[in-house]
Design a protein around this motif. Structure first.
Motif, PDB file in Angstrom:
ATOM      1  N   GLU A 158       9.863  19.447  49.231  1.00 55.37           N
ATOM      2  CA  GLU A 158       9.153  18.142  49.667  1.00 55.37           C
ATOM      3  C   GLU A 158       9.422  18.083  51.048  1.00 55.37           C
ATOM      4  OE1 GLU A 158      12.664  14.266  51.605  1.00 55.37           O
ATOM      5  OE2 GLU A 158      12.555  15.666  49.427  1.00 55.37           O
ATOM      6  N   TRP A 159      10.208  19.471  51.708  1.00 56.18           N
ATOM      7  CA  TRP A 159      10.772  19.841  52.846  1.00 56.18           C
ATOM      8  C   TRP A 159       9.151  20.813  52.961  1.00 56.18           C
ATOM      9  CZ3 TRP A 159      16.119  21.830  51.554  1.00 56.18           C
ATOM     10  CH2 TRP A 159      17.013  20.687  51.545  1.00 56.18           C
ATOM     11  N   THR A 160       8.537  21.702  51.992  1.00 55.52           N
ATOM     12  CA  THR A 160       7.897  22.528  52.688  1.00 55.52           C
ATOM     13  C   THR A 160       6.397  22.002  52.381  1.00 55.52           C
ATOM     14  OG1 THR A 160       8.466  24.155  50.935  1.00 55.52           O
ATOM     15  CG2 THR A 160       9.145  24.162  52.872  1.00 55.52           C
ATOM     16  N   GLY A 161       6.417  21.782  51.011  1.00 58.45           N
ATOM     17  CA  GLY A 161       5.075  21.630  50.464  1.00 58.45           C
ATOM     18  C   GLY A 161       4.689  22.607  49.372  1.00 58.45           C
ATOM     19  N   ASN A 162       5.707  24.075  49.226  1.00 57.02           N
ATOM     20  CA  ASN A 162       4.927  24.770  48.706  1.00 57.02           C
ATOM     21  C   ASN A 162       6.070  25.482  47.227  1.00 57.02           C
ATOM     22  OD1 ASN A 162       3.388  25.448  50.878  1.00 57.02           O
ATOM     23  ND2 ASN A 162       4.892  26.272  51.537  1.00 57.02           N
ATOM     24  N   TYR A 163       5.222  25.282  46.453  1.00 54.78           N
ATOM     25  CA  TYR A 163       6.272  25.414  45.146  1.00 54.78           C
ATOM     26  C   TYR A 163       6.713  26.630  45.180  1.00 54.78           C
ATOM     27  CZ  TYR A 163       7.004  26.906  40.509  1.00 54.78           C
ATOM     28  OH  TYR A 163       7.795  27.882  39.420  1.00 54.78           O
ATOM     29  N   VAL A 164       8.491  27.072  45.015  1.00 54.04           N
ATOM     30  CA  VAL A 164       9.255  27.737  44.926  1.00 54.04           C
ATOM     31  C   VAL A 164       9.307  28.016  43.342  1.00 54.04           C
ATOM     32  CG1 VAL A 164       9.548  27.840  47.322  1.00 54.04           C
ATOM     33  CG2 VAL A 164      10.868  26.368  45.834  1.00 54.04           C
ATOM     34  N   ASP A 165       9.410  28.576  43.491  1.00 52.68           N
ATOM     35  CA  ASP A 165      10.540  29.097  41.835  1.00 52.68           C
ATOM     36  C   ASP A 165      12.358  29.579  41.564  1.00 52.68           C
ATOM     37  OD1 ASP A 165      11.176  31.650  42.406  1.00 52.68           O
ATOM     38  OD2 ASP A 165       9.376  32.595  41.302  1.00 52.68           O
ATOM     39  N   ASP A 166      12.452  29.795  40.478  1.00 54.73           N
ATOM     40  CA  ASP A 166      13.837  29.792  40.591  1.00 54.73           C
ATOM     41  C   ASP A 166      14.544  31.169  41.826  1.00 54.73           C
ATOM     42  OD1 ASP A 166      16.501  28.287  39.117  1.00 54.73           O
ATOM     43  OD2 ASP A 166      17.000  30.336  38.551  1.00 54.73           O
ATOM     44  N   HIS A 167      14.401  32.399  41.156  1.00 55.14           N
ATOM     45  CA  HIS A 167      14.231  33.600  42.201  1.00 55.14           C
ATOM     46  C   HIS A 167      14.304  32.865  43.419  1.00 55.14           C
ATOM     47  CE1 HIS A 167      14.539  37.841  43.048  1.00 55.14           C
ATOM     48  NE2 HIS A 167      13.663  37.714  43.841  1.00 55.14           N
ATOM     49  N   THR A 168      13.274  32.416  43.912  1.00 49.23           N
ATOM     50  CA  THR A 168      13.211  32.279  45.762  1.00 49.23           C
ATOM     51  C   THR A 168      14.262  31.538  46.077  1.00 49.23           C
ATOM     52  OG1 THR A 168      10.482  31.900  45.237  1.00 49.23           O
ATOM     53  CG2 THR A 168      11.431  31.193  47.656  1.00 49.23           C
ATOM     54  N   VAL A 169      15.137  30.685  44.878  1.00 47.51           N
ATOM     55  CA  VAL A 169      16.150  29.654  45.739  1.00 47.51           C
ATOM     56  C   VAL A 169      17.583  30.682  45.413  1.00 47.51           C
ATOM     57  CG1 VAL A 169      18.098  27.626  44.558  1.00 47.51           C
ATOM     58  CG2 VAL A 169      15.630  27.339  44.425  1.00 47.51           C
ATOM     59  N   THR A 170      17.040  31.526  44.370  1.00 49.21           N
ATOM     60  CA  THR A 170      18.827  32.679  44.689  1.00 49.21           C
ATOM     61  C   THR A 170      18.735  33.263  46.407  1.00 49.21           C
ATOM     62  OG1 THR A 170      18.373  32.889  42.307  1.00 49.21           O
ATOM     63  CG2 THR A 170      19.547  34.732  43.392  1.00 49.21           C
ATOM     64  N   VAL A 171      17.150  33.802  46.667  1.00 49.30           N
ATOM     65  CA  VAL A 171      16.921  34.644  47.607  1.00 49.30           C
ATOM     66  C   VAL A 171      17.560  33.771  48.676  1.00 49.30           C
ATOM     67  CG1 VAL A 171      15.101  35.817  48.858  1.00 49.30           C
ATOM     68  CG2 VAL A 171      15.126  35.788  47.157  1.00 49.30           C
ATOM     69  N   TYR A 172      17.235  32.953  49.090  1.00 50.73           N
ATOM     70  CA  TYR A 172      17.429  31.502  49.730  1.00 50.73           C
ATOM     71  C   TYR A 172      18.925  31.236  50.038  1.00 50.73           C
ATOM     72  CZ  TYR A 172      13.051  30.034  51.314  1.00 50.73           C
ATOM     73  OH  TYR A 172      11.644  29.599  51.091  1.00 50.73           O
ATOM     74  N   PHE A 173      19.467  31.478  48.892  1.00 48.13           N
ATOM     75  CA  PHE A 173      20.779  31.172  49.262  1.00 48.13           C
ATOM     76  C   PHE A 173      22.107  33.006  49.479  1.00 48.13           C
ATOM     77  CE2 PHE A 173      20.303  27.132  47.383  1.00 48.13           C
ATOM     78  CZ  PHE A 173      21.844  26.406  48.060  1.00 48.13           C
ATOM     79  N   LYS A 174      21.086  33.806  48.622  1.00 50.38           N
ATOM     80  CA  LYS A 174      21.340  35.146  49.866  1.00 50.38           C
ATOM     81  C   LYS A 174      21.444  35.149  51.085  1.00 50.38           C
ATOM     82  CE  LYS A 174      20.712  39.593  48.789  1.00 50.38           C
ATOM     83  NZ  LYS A 174      19.869  41.143  47.821  1.00 50.38           N
ATOM     84  N   ARG A 175      19.946  35.289  51.253  1.00 49.22           N
ATOM     85  CA  ARG A 175      19.667  35.440  53.050  1.00 49.22           C
ATOM     86  C   ARG A 175      20.992  34.278  53.882  1.00 49.22           C
ATOM     87  NH1 ARG A 175      13.794  34.988  53.178  1.00 49.22           N
ATOM     88  NH2 ARG A 175      13.251  36.558  52.634  1.00 49.22           N
ATOM     89  N   ILE A 176      21.292  32.792  53.101  1.00 47.00           N
ATOM     90  CA  ILE A 176      22.114  32.389  53.603  1.00 47.00           C
ATOM     91  C   ILE A 176      23.742  32.359  54.107  1.00 47.00           C
ATOM     92  CG2 ILE A 176      23.337  30.094  53.944  1.00 47.00           C
ATOM     93  CD1 ILE A 176      20.814  28.781  52.796  1.00 47.00           C
ATOM     94  N   ARG A 177      24.396  33.320  52.830  1.00 49.93           N
ATOM     95  CA  ARG A 177      25.407  33.926  52.705  1.00 49.93           C
ATOM     96  C   ARG A 177      25.732  35.392  53.443  1.00 49.93           C
ATOM     97  NH1 ARG A 177      25.475  33.081  46.275  1.00 49.93           N
ATOM     98  NH2 ARG A 177      27.078  31.517  45.789  1.00 49.93           N
ATOM     99  N   GLN A 178      24.211  35.267  54.055  1.00 49.23           N
ATOM    100  CA  GLN A 178      24.685  36.650  54.651  1.00 49.23           C
ATOM    101  C   GLN A 178      24.279  36.150  56.046  1.00 49.23           C
ATOM    102  OE1 GLN A 178      21.043  39.164  53.019  1.00 49.23           O
ATOM    103  NE2 GLN A 178      21.863  39.941  51.990  1.00 49.23           N
ATOM    104  N   LYS A 179      23.907  35.427  56.812  1.00 48.49           N
ATOM    105  CA  LYS A 179      23.746  34.916  57.890  1.00 48.49           C
ATOM    106  C   LYS A 179      25.423  33.821  58.150  1.00 48.49           C
ATOM    107  CE  LYS A 179      18.976  34.382  58.385  1.00 48.49           C
ATOM    108  NZ  LYS A 179      17.712  32.978  59.057  1.00 48.49           N
TER     109      LYS A 179
END
Length: 218
Positions: A178-199
């Motif tokens: 909804e926010w981006t209009g781009n399809y992302v898969d389950d692995h991408t969600v994992t990557v996003y949360f990894k980056r957020i945790r690091q920051k």
């Protein structure tokens, strides 16, 4: 506090009335979409809404979208266990929370009280040394702004507005679409949360294996 409850299952309603009254809450019960619309049109003497997704004469989510969401009254949806699509729609339209059937009356009351506390507080939500300011849409760590991308900020906001509740990975996927209009898969969600945790450099975001993510207030 007066609560408008739109639910066609009489046994559920009867089971709630006693406990709600005991906790200082008065239920105004309507069992159909039409009766709820008539009541909303005549009176605005309710401060909270409990709304079943499936009603005998229509869709509870459409009722919310067309007659309730503009009133800016906190609303919790009652849904079936397998009704994830409806949950996503309800949250998209502005519902505050949802609870799946069967549910504990004590849990429902606790969720209502939590929402009431949130509506009375400032829009800054703090967990540990991390704060989320929804008005400014910034994340602070010990009072200092954390540099996050626009999408990362929205993901963090989604988590903070669902404190103490698991946010399903599929709901996160739908929100990113909804926010981006781009399809992302389950692995991408994992990557996003990894980056957020690091920051954030903190472990406040917990992984619920096979389900999603959660931030606990305590």
């Amino acid at each position: 506090m007066n609560i408008l409850m739109v639910e066609d299952n009489e046994s559920i309603v009867k089971g709630l009335v006693y406990m709600f009254n005991k906790n200082g809450m008065e239920i105004i019960h309507k069992s159909t979409v039409d009766s709820a619309i008539d009541y909303i049109g005549e009176k605005r003497d309710f401060e909270f809404v409990i709304l079943d997704v499936g009603l005998p004469d229509g869709d509870g989510i459409t009722l919310f979208k067309e007659y309730i969401c503009d009133l800016d009254i906190p609303t919790i949806f009652l849904t079936a266990n397998d009704d994830e699509e409806s949950i996503v729609r309800a949250l998209d339209y502005g519902a505050w929370d949802y609870i799946t059937k069967p549910f504990s009356t004590k849990e429902l009351i606790a969720r209502i009280n939590r929402i009431i506390r949130r509506t009375k507080k400032t829009e800054i939500i703090t967990v540990g040394d991390i704060s989320y300011d929804s008005d400014k849409m910034v994340v602070l760590k010990n009072g200092k702004e954390v540099e996050l991308t626009s999408l990362e900020l929205k993901i963090v906001g989604l988590m903070f507005f669902n404190i103490d509740k698991v946010v399903n990975r599929n709901i996160i996927l739908d929100k990113i679409w909804e926010w981006t209009g781009n399809y992302v898969d389950d692995h991408t969600v994992t990557v996003y949360f990894k980056r957020i945790r690091q920051k954030l450099d903190t472990d406040i975001i917990k992984t619920v294996k096979g389900v999603g993510y959660r931030i606990d207030k305590e």
